[in-house]
Structures are given as structure tokens and as C-alpha cells.
Motif scaffolding. Structure first.
Motif, PDB file in Angstrom:
ATOM      1  N   GLY A 137      37.501  73.584 115.032  1.00 17.87           N
ATOM      2  CA  GLY A 137      37.967  72.304 115.553  1.00 17.87           C
ATOM      3  C   GLY A 137      36.990  71.157 115.440  1.00 17.87           C
ATOM      4  O   GLY A 137      37.287  70.047 115.876  1.00 17.87           O
ATOM      5  N   ILE A 138      35.827  71.378 114.843  1.00 16.01           N
ATOM      6  CA  ILE A 138      34.863  70.289 114.690  1.00 16.01           C
ATOM      7  C   ILE A 138      35.473  69.140 113.888  1.00 16.01           C
ATOM      8  O   ILE A 138      35.331  67.980 114.238  1.00 16.01           O
ATOM      9  N   CYS A 139      36.183  69.468 112.823  1.00 18.05           N
ATOM     10  CA  CYS A 139      36.808  68.436 111.984  1.00 18.05           C
ATOM     11  C   CYS A 139      37.898  67.679 112.752  1.00 18.05           C
ATOM     12  O   CYS A 139      38.080  66.475 112.570  1.00 18.05           O
ATOM     13  N   VAL A 140      38.595  68.386 113.611  1.00 20.39           N
ATOM     14  CA  VAL A 140      39.674  67.778 114.407  1.00 20.39           C
ATOM     15  C   VAL A 140      39.108  66.681 115.301  1.00 20.39           C
ATOM     16  O   VAL A 140      39.684  65.594 115.420  1.00 20.39           O
ATOM     17  N   LYS A 141      37.978  66.964 115.928  1.00 25.83           N
ATOM     18  CA  LYS A 141      37.377  66.030 116.888  1.00 25.83           C
ATOM     19  C   LYS A 141      36.927  64.728 116.250  1.00 25.83           C
ATOM     20  O   LYS A 141      36.911  63.695 116.908  1.00 25.83           O
ATOM     21  N   VAL A 142      36.556  64.758 114.969  1.00 26.96           N
ATOM     22  CA  VAL A 142      36.005  63.555 114.331  1.00 26.96           C
ATOM     23  C   VAL A 142      37.016  62.774 113.499  1.00 26.96           C
ATOM     24  O   VAL A 142      36.714  61.665 113.059  1.00 26.96           O
ATOM     25  N   CYS A 143      38.197  63.302 113.287  1.00 26.22           N
ATOM     26  CA  CYS A 143      39.184  62.616 112.438  1.00 26.22           C
ATOM     27  C   CYS A 143      39.726  61.369 113.146  1.00 26.22           C
ATOM     28  O   CYS A 143      40.430  61.480 114.153  1.00 26.22           O
ATOM     29  N   PRO A 144      39.419  60.176 112.616  1.00 30.47           N
ATOM     30  CA  PRO A 144      39.893  58.953 113.273  1.00 30.47           C
ATOM     31  C   PRO A 144      41.410  58.764 113.187  1.00 30.47           C
ATOM     32  O   PRO A 144      41.990  58.057 114.006  1.00 30.47           O
ATOM     33  N   GLN A 145      42.045  59.388 112.215  1.00 28.16           N
ATOM     34  CA  GLN A 145      43.493  59.266 112.058  1.00 28.16           C
ATOM     35  C   GLN A 145      44.256  60.330 112.855  1.00 28.16           C
ATOM     36  O   GLN A 145      45.483  60.313 112.894  1.00 28.16           O
ATOM     37  N   GLU A 146      43.517  61.269 113.436  1.00 30.80           N
ATOM     38  CA  GLU A 146      44.092  62.364 114.248  1.00 30.80           C
ATOM     39  C   GLU A 146      45.164  63.150 113.481  1.00 30.80           C
ATOM     40  O   GLU A 146      46.215  63.487 114.014  1.00 30.80           O
ATOM     41  N   ILE A 147      44.857  63.463 112.212  1.00 30.17           N
ATOM     42  CA  ILE A 147      45.829  64.205 111.401  1.00 30.17           C
ATOM     43  C   ILE A 147      45.574  65.709 111.383  1.00 30.17           C
ATOM     44  O   ILE A 147      46.350  66.471 110.815  1.00 30.17           O
ATOM     45  N   LEU A 148      44.467  66.123 112.003  1.00 22.60           N
ATOM     46  CA  LEU A 148      44.112  67.545 112.025  1.00 22.60           C
ATOM     47  C   LEU A 148      44.324  68.113 113.422  1.00 22.60           C
ATOM     48  O   LEU A 148      44.151  67.429 114.418  1.00 22.60           O
ATOM     49  N   GLU A 149      44.681  69.415 113.446  1.00 23.80           N
ATOM     50  CA  GLU A 149      44.928  70.055 114.734  1.00 23.80           C
ATOM     51  C   GLU A 149      44.714  71.564 114.579  1.00 23.80           C
ATOM     52  O   GLU A 149      45.074  72.134 113.555  1.00 23.80           O
ATOM     53  N   VAL A 150      44.117  72.186 115.574  1.00 25.23           N
ATOM     54  CA  VAL A 150      44.025  73.635 115.617  1.00 25.23           C
ATOM     55  C   VAL A 150      45.163  74.097 116.511  1.00 25.23           C
ATOM     56  O   VAL A 150      45.285  73.654 117.653  1.00 25.23           O
ATOM     57  N   VAL A 151      46.025  74.966 115.972  1.00 26.24           N
ATOM     58  CA  VAL A 151      47.204  75.399 116.710  1.00 26.24           C
ATOM     59  C   VAL A 151      47.268  76.929 116.787  1.00 26.24           C
ATOM     60  O   VAL A 151      46.681  77.628 115.979  1.00 26.24           O
ATOM     61  N   GLU A 152      47.984  77.397 117.772  1.00 26.44           N
ATOM     62  CA  GLU A 152      48.305  78.816 117.902  1.00 26.44           C
ATOM     63  C   GLU A 152      49.664  79.023 117.250  1.00 26.44           C
ATOM     64  O   GLU A 152      50.612  78.307 117.545  1.00 26.44           O
ATOM     65  N   VAL A 153      49.737  79.969 116.340  1.00 28.30           N
ATOM     66  CA  VAL A 153      51.004  80.287 115.694  1.00 28.30           C
ATOM     67  C   VAL A 153      51.262  81.787 115.789  1.00 28.30           C
ATOM     68  O   VAL A 153      50.338  82.586 115.900  1.00 28.30           O
ATOM     69  N   ALA A 154      52.514  82.142 115.747  1.00 24.08           N
ATOM     70  CA  ALA A 154      52.873  83.565 115.772  1.00 24.08           C
ATOM     71  C   ALA A 154      52.371  84.235 114.507  1.00 24.08           C
ATOM     72  O   ALA A 154      52.439  83.671 113.426  1.00 24.08           O
ATOM     73  N   ASP A 155      51.886  85.437 114.653  1.00 22.46           N
ATOM     74  CA  ASP A 155      51.335  86.179 113.516  1.00 22.46           C
ATOM     75  C   ASP A 155      52.415  86.798 112.676  1.00 22.46           C
ATOM     76  O   ASP A 155      53.450  87.137 112.913  1.00 22.46           O
TER      77      ASP A 155
END
Length: 129
Positions: A111-129
Motif C-alpha cells: 500500500g505504499i504506492c496507494v498512499k502517495v498517489c495524488p489521483q487516488e487511482i490505486l487501492e489495496v482490496v480484499e478479494v475472494a480467492d
């Protein structure tokens, strides 16, 4: 299972904040990142992020890549021989090998990349396996 998701590639401004944050956090230098911003074959800006597909694990001859309890494929640096089969196998080309490091690295959905993205286009999500 956790994974890094690109919510809207079209909103990316190619500022490279995500690449720089990953590179600095894990390599302490520019040029090595487990997320990639660039232009694809159709000359369109593209954001490449690991979707935890597991192809690298299937191709690793040493079985050094496995899925952890959170569903993230990780590289066991003790088992890895540095053959780079995973680097070649990655369909997105985002497993990286830095000089001086014995094994390559891949995205672990930190999630390091998520925190710095000014456009907020990145997200760490939980998905079903």
C-alpha cells in the motif's frame, strides 16, 4: 486475498509518485519498482500492478514463490537461486531484480504506492480467492 488494484488508469497523470515510493521503500534508489507507469503498444498510458495471478509461482523451478495466508505471492529468498525465471514469466513485467540483491522482488500489496498517489487511482482490496 489482498491485491493492488488500479481503479481508473485514465486518471493517471504519470507523476511516477507510486514508482518512486516503492523504489525508495524497498531499494533505497530510483529505477526499481514493483509498479510500472508507461506507454503500452497502443501508445496509451498504462499502469501495471501485480494482480497476484501466481504465474511466477507456477514457473519457479525452485518453488521459491508461494501464496501466504493473506493471498499474496511472496518470494522466499532462502529458496531462490536468482535464476530470474519469475522475472521472465511475469506477464506484466513487474518482478524486478536489483544489482546487489540475491533475489528479485515482487509486489506484496503493502500500500505504499496507494498512499502517495495524488489521483487516488490505486487501492489495496480484499478479494475472494
Amino acid at each position: 486475498m489482498k491485491k493492488l488494484v488500479v481503479k481508473d488508469k485514465s486518471s493517471c497523470q504519470a507523476c511516477l509518485s507510486c514508482e518512486l515510493a516503492c523504489s525508495e521503500a524497498f531499494y533505497k534508489k530510483e529505477g526499481f519498482s514493483c509498479i510500472s507507469i508507461g506507454v503500452n503498444k497502443k501508445n496509451v498510458l498504462d499502469v501495471k500492478a501485480c494482480n497476484q495471478c501466481g504465474i511466477c509461482a507456477k514457473k519457479c523451478p525452485e518453488e521459491a514463490i508461494s501464496k501466504n495466508a493473506k493471498g499474496i505471492y511472496t518470494i522466499d529468498k532462502k529458496k531462490c537461486t536468482g535464476c530470474l525465471t519469475c522475472v521472465e514469466a511475469c506477464p506484466k513485467g513487474i518482478i524486478v531484480k536489483s544489482e546487489g540483491k540475491p533475489a528479485p522482488s515482487k509486489c506484496m500489496a503493502c500500500g505504499i504506492c496507494v498512499k502517495v498517489c495524488p489521483q487516488e487511482i490505486l487501492e489495496v482490496v480484499e478479494v475472494a480467492d
